[in-house]
Enzyme design. Sequence first.
Site, mmCIF file in Angstrom:
data_model
loop_
_atom_site.group_PDB
_atom_site.id
_atom_site.type_symbol
_atom_site.label_atom_id
_atom_site.label_comp_id
_atom_site.label_asym_id
_atom_site.label_seq_id
_atom_site.Cartn_x
_atom_site.Cartn_y
_atom_site.Cartn_z
ATOM 1 N N HIS A 69 0.815 -1.217 0.000
ATOM 2 C CA HIS A 69 0.000 0.000 0.000
ATOM 3 C C HIS A 69 0.851 1.271 0.000
ATOM 4 C CE1 HIS A 69 -3.543 -2.387 1.971
ATOM 5 N NE2 HIS A 69 -3.314 -2.732 0.715
ATOM 6 N N PHE A 122 -0.932 -8.216 4.777
ATOM 7 C CA PHE A 122 0.398 -7.626 4.585
ATOM 8 C C PHE A 122 0.377 -6.297 3.841
ATOM 9 C CE2 PHE A 122 0.491 -12.312 3.851
ATOM 10 C CZ PHE A 122 0.757 -12.658 5.162
ATOM 11 N N CYS A 123 -0.690 -5.517 4.034
ATOM 12 C CA CYS A 123 -0.822 -4.230 3.334
ATOM 13 C C CYS A 123 -0.615 -4.398 1.833
ATOM 14 C CB CYS A 123 0.157 -3.202 3.905
ATOM 15 S SG CYS A 123 -0.252 -2.698 5.590
ATOM 16 N N ALA A 124 -1.212 -5.463 1.309
ATOM 17 C CA ALA A 124 -1.171 -5.727 -0.135
ATOM 18 C C ALA A 124 -2.505 -6.324 -0.536
ATOM 19 C CB ALA A 124 -0.022 -6.662 -0.474
ATOM 20 N N CYS A 171 -4.659 -4.065 7.761
ATOM 21 C CA CYS A 171 -4.188 -5.047 6.778
ATOM 22 C C CYS A 171 -4.674 -6.449 7.105
ATOM 23 C CB CYS A 171 -2.654 -5.007 6.696
ATOM 24 S SG CYS A 171 -2.058 -3.485 5.984
#
Length: 472
Positions: free
Chosen positions: A137, A380-382, A467
């Site tokens: 992100h 995982f902020c993805a 996340c």
Amino acid sequence: MSATTLTRDAAVTGVAPLRPVVGGATLVPLVDGTRVPYANLDVAASAPALQAVADRVTQVLPLYASVHRGAGYLSQVSTALYETARRTIGAFVGARDDDLTIVTRNTTDSLNLLAGCVPAQPDGEPGRVLVLDVEHHANLLPWQRGADATVLTGGSTVAETLTQIRDELADAAAHRQYALLALTGASNVTGESLPVDEIVAVAHEYGVRVVLDGAQLVPHRRISLESTGVDYLAFSGHKTYAPFGAGVLVGRRDWLDTGTPYLAGGGAVRRVRVAGTDWHDGPARHEAGSPNVIGAVALAAACEELAALAPEDVVAHENALRHRLVSGLEAIDRVEVVRVWADAVDPVGVVTFTVAGYDPGLVAAYLSAEHGIGVRDGRFCAHPLLGRLGFDAGAVRASVGVGTAGEEVERLVAAVGRLVAEGPQAGYDVVDGLWVVTDDPRPVPEGSGLAGLLATAAAGFQDEFGCLPDPE
């Protein structure tokens, strides 16, 4: 045991860390009342300080004072320490003679800073930015908020993704050209990467600059802006064995000299009048306020320590650990290893997996409570990438670095195998959306000032933690 002599499936019990890290011998309590050495397999989130970095910080703390405008002796020393650190960091990543090295808080800070420097289009509209859906992100949200951003869905192979990038840049060049391509150096989900040199060459062919999110690359592989042609590079101290609050943005001067000053405040200005302000150019333009001297010195020390390691030794050490993680986990029933590209080569030490029948948060809580192993769970902020790959419920990530011992990897493989074969031995429950041990008996560290532990292994969605998996 030498990492270079190992086969892919060989046990790595005898593989030693390449460098000592602070806390490497820390004992942590288990729910059965015993203590074991902590296995930190969450270095992709925040890596422990190298011992050499901690020693350097201890050395310079007595010299700490105000920076840049102080006439006192220690102020002059601190200024020299700060500016020397800047040069050391730039040199470590192969900065060109005219590049700027700007000290920030972390990768996210660096990319937000750069987002304010992308030139507008001739019609005054925000500059166009191309970004892939594989990004963390930190390398997605700044472009969506502050630029005309296009998010390109990556392909199932590296070759297919490269073709998509080239086609998109070619099409845009005939209409409204991109100013910048934002690219991850290594995925924070899988450790996989795209060929940086090739993408830079394609982007430059169409007059497009490239910013590389080096958060997961710089701690694992040497990178040079000069040799690759990368225009901008961002990375974090806390992932590069220097967890003292500093990051950097390194790159071409012209955009940075004319872009919007990142923070408005003292140090970023030449002169302030009621009617207006004259801003500095160079690093000072974006470093308003009192600089993080200790963080910069710590990051420079980490860069020096990593530079002293032979690159081939780092790769061999990491490959041995990563290969064992992948082969060991894939040999366990109901375990799936996450991949982005079927033809990816030279991934860094990040391995993400799921265990069928177990929520990722429960797996992470179990590994911690019953085995003293630290991993990361969630998305995982993805989020876009995990969604595209079919892992909206999240996954578990194990990551290694120069301070990781092979014994820690073997403990993880054995612990996951035991989970599948026997199930958890302790009781677990979900409290406020997080997995916790029922009546957790583990004490907090003496002298920490803590009254208890805070669970962070996710189950479902919590607004406080951005996340984690989506709600049902």
